[in-house]
Design an enzyme around this catalytic site. Sequence first.
Site, PDB file in Angstrom:
ATOM      1  N   SER A   1      31.518  54.466  28.437  1.00 17.93           N
ATOM      2  CA  SER A   1      32.360  54.983  29.511  1.00 17.93           C
ATOM      3  C   SER A   1      33.675  55.496  28.930  1.00 17.93           C
ATOM      4  O   SER A   1      34.079  55.119  27.818  1.00 17.93           O
ATOM      5  CB  SER A   1      32.647  53.892  30.543  1.00 17.93           C
ATOM      6  OG  SER A   1      33.518  52.911  29.994  1.00 17.93           O
TER       7      SER A   1
ATOM      8  N   GLU B   1      25.658  66.816  36.209  1.00 19.80           N
ATOM      9  CA  GLU B   1      25.257  66.196  37.474  1.00 19.80           C
ATOM     10  C   GLU B   1      25.650  67.047  38.672  1.00 19.80           C
ATOM     11  O   GLU B   1      26.720  67.678  38.681  1.00 19.80           O
ATOM     12  CB  GLU B   1      25.936  64.821  37.592  1.00 19.80           C
ATOM     13  CG  GLU B   1      25.673  64.082  38.900  1.00 19.80           C
ATOM     14  CD  GLU B   1      26.406  62.744  38.965  1.00 19.80           C
ATOM     15  OE1 GLU B   1      26.766  62.332  40.088  1.00 19.80           O
ATOM     16  OE2 GLU B   1      26.614  62.115  37.921  1.00 19.80           O
TER      17      GLU B   1
ATOM     18  N   HIS C   1      20.249  57.582  37.397  1.00 27.15           N
ATOM     19  CA  HIS C   1      21.467  56.776  37.430  1.00 27.15           C
ATOM     20  C   HIS C   1      21.282  55.629  38.418  1.00 27.15           C
ATOM     21  O   HIS C   1      20.447  55.682  39.313  1.00 27.15           O
ATOM     22  CB  HIS C   1      22.662  57.642  37.834  1.00 27.15           C
ATOM     23  CG  HIS C   1      23.137  58.553  36.746  1.00 27.15           C
ATOM     24  ND1 HIS C   1      24.363  58.419  36.147  1.00 27.15           N
ATOM     25  CD2 HIS C   1      22.529  59.593  36.127  1.00 27.15           C
ATOM     26  CE1 HIS C   1      24.497  59.345  35.214  1.00 27.15           C
ATOM     27  NE2 HIS C   1      23.391  60.079  35.193  1.00 27.15           N
ATOM     28  N   GLY C   2      22.097  54.589  38.255  1.00 21.93           N
ATOM     29  CA  GLY C   2      22.013  53.465  39.176  1.00 21.93           C
ATOM     30  C   GLY C   2      20.768  52.632  38.982  1.00 21.93           C
ATOM     31  O   GLY C   2      20.118  52.210  39.941  1.00 21.93           O
TER      32      GLY C   2
ATOM     33  N   ASP D   1      29.366  58.796  28.784  1.00 19.88           N
ATOM     34  CA  ASP D   1      28.900  58.738  30.162  1.00 19.88           C
ATOM     35  C   ASP D   1      29.984  59.220  31.126  1.00 19.88           C
ATOM     36  O   ASP D   1      31.185  59.016  30.885  1.00 19.88           O
ATOM     37  CB  ASP D   1      28.514  57.286  30.484  1.00 19.88           C
ATOM     38  CG  ASP D   1      27.649  57.144  31.720  1.00 19.88           C
ATOM     39  OD1 ASP D   1      27.000  58.132  32.110  1.00 19.88           O
ATOM     40  OD2 ASP D   1      27.604  56.033  32.275  1.00 19.88           O
TER      41      ASP D   1
ATOM     42  N   THR E   1      20.451  49.542  37.626  1.00 23.55           N
ATOM     43  CA  THR E   1      20.558  48.104  37.868  1.00 23.55           C
ATOM     44  C   THR E   1      20.108  47.762  39.292  1.00 23.55           C
ATOM     45  O   THR E   1      20.617  48.313  40.262  1.00 23.55           O
ATOM     46  CB  THR E   1      22.007  47.621  37.663  1.00 23.55           C
ATOM     47  OG1 THR E   1      22.357  47.792  36.288  1.00 23.55           O
ATOM     48  CG2 THR E   1      22.158  46.158  38.030  1.00 23.55           C
TER      49      THR E   1
ATOM     50  N   HIS F   1      25.320  53.538  41.785  1.00 21.08           N
ATOM     51  CA  HIS F   1      25.861  52.716  40.713  1.00 21.08           C
ATOM     52  C   HIS F   1      26.226  51.330  41.256  1.00 21.08           C
ATOM     53  O   HIS F   1      26.592  51.189  42.416  1.00 21.08           O
ATOM     54  CB  HIS F   1      27.105  53.374  40.115  1.00 21.08           C
ATOM     55  CG  HIS F   1      26.834  54.704  39.493  1.00 21.08           C
ATOM     56  ND1 HIS F   1      27.450  55.858  39.919  1.00 21.08           N
ATOM     57  CD2 HIS F   1      26.010  55.067  38.479  1.00 21.08           C
ATOM     58  CE1 HIS F   1      27.026  56.877  39.177  1.00 21.08           C
ATOM     59  NE2 HIS F   1      26.148  56.421  38.302  1.00 21.08           N
ATOM     60  N   GLY F   2      26.141  50.322  40.396  1.00 18.40           N
ATOM     61  CA  GLY F   2      26.488  48.965  40.809  1.00 18.40           C
ATOM     62  C   GLY F   2      25.280  48.247  41.390  1.00 18.40           C
ATOM     63  O   GLY F   2      24.133  48.698  41.281  1.00 18.40           O
TER      64      GLY F   2
END
Length: 292
Positions: free
Chosen positions: A50, A134, A209-210, A82, A212, A181-182
């Site tokens: 990041s 993106e 993306h995202g 990222d 998790t 995200h998160g």
Amino acid sequence: MPLVSMGPMLRRARADGYGIAAYNMIDFNSAKSIIGGAAELSAPVIVQVSVKTVKHWGYGHLASWVRMLAEDAPVPVALHLDHCTDIEVITRCIDAGWTSVMFDGSALPFAENLDKSAQVYALTEAAGIGLEAEIGAIGGVEDDKVVNDDQSRLADFDECLKFVAAMPNLAVFAPAIGTAHGFYKGEAKIAYDLLKRITDAIPTPIALHGGTGLTDEQFHRCIELGCGKVNISTMHKRLFIEGFVNLKAEKPKLAEPLPFIQAQHDAMKADVMACIRTFGSEGRAAEAAHAA
């Protein structure tokens, strides 16, 4: 082996129907767990950083850590920046040895996002490295970027076609398809129909993306539909902390730092290896290296 650009290995991953794990590192121990886990399973891997992590450790120091670890590993490793909105930061990462970068202009109007992404594309093409870009708005929190649920929006299909056509050698494309995200508050509502339309129309690998909190079934379906790059950040951060905290709870009188560092490393590495197996990239190092 030397650091590689992620574009060729992602194209191979998409063609062969598996995903390459892209983990956000935090420090040297974190990077060691990512590359070590990939090496143990003979898998290609992407180490992501990041912007705030780059600024905390420094461009040259951070790049040298990953380069050193990659050179000692028998698997292809890409070093990727990222979610960056600052072209100056991107330029400094390129100069420091990053092998791919992401320009995130998704908060901009489409025309401005395309224009600035194309500017960065010219930089990465000149440097011989990969670019991720993106469109749409992926919800949740990533680095210092916050997109609330009511602000998230799916990518527009026609804009996706125009966007990728302007950058034909794009390493990976990140359209918003409903992930966030998160940690998810409920089940992720992935627009598989949109993803299929996009991947049927363009050959560029897609970034998921995202990652998790998605189920194995969701991962498998997205990878089958063309997602060659699968991002994991939030879980890695949680395990970075829990590796310390859990050992402290188990052994409250332990005062030697190294066991805590090892516990942290082991927790992160185990998750990296679990994801590699889920994404289907175990044993794919040789073919990915050949593609690169």
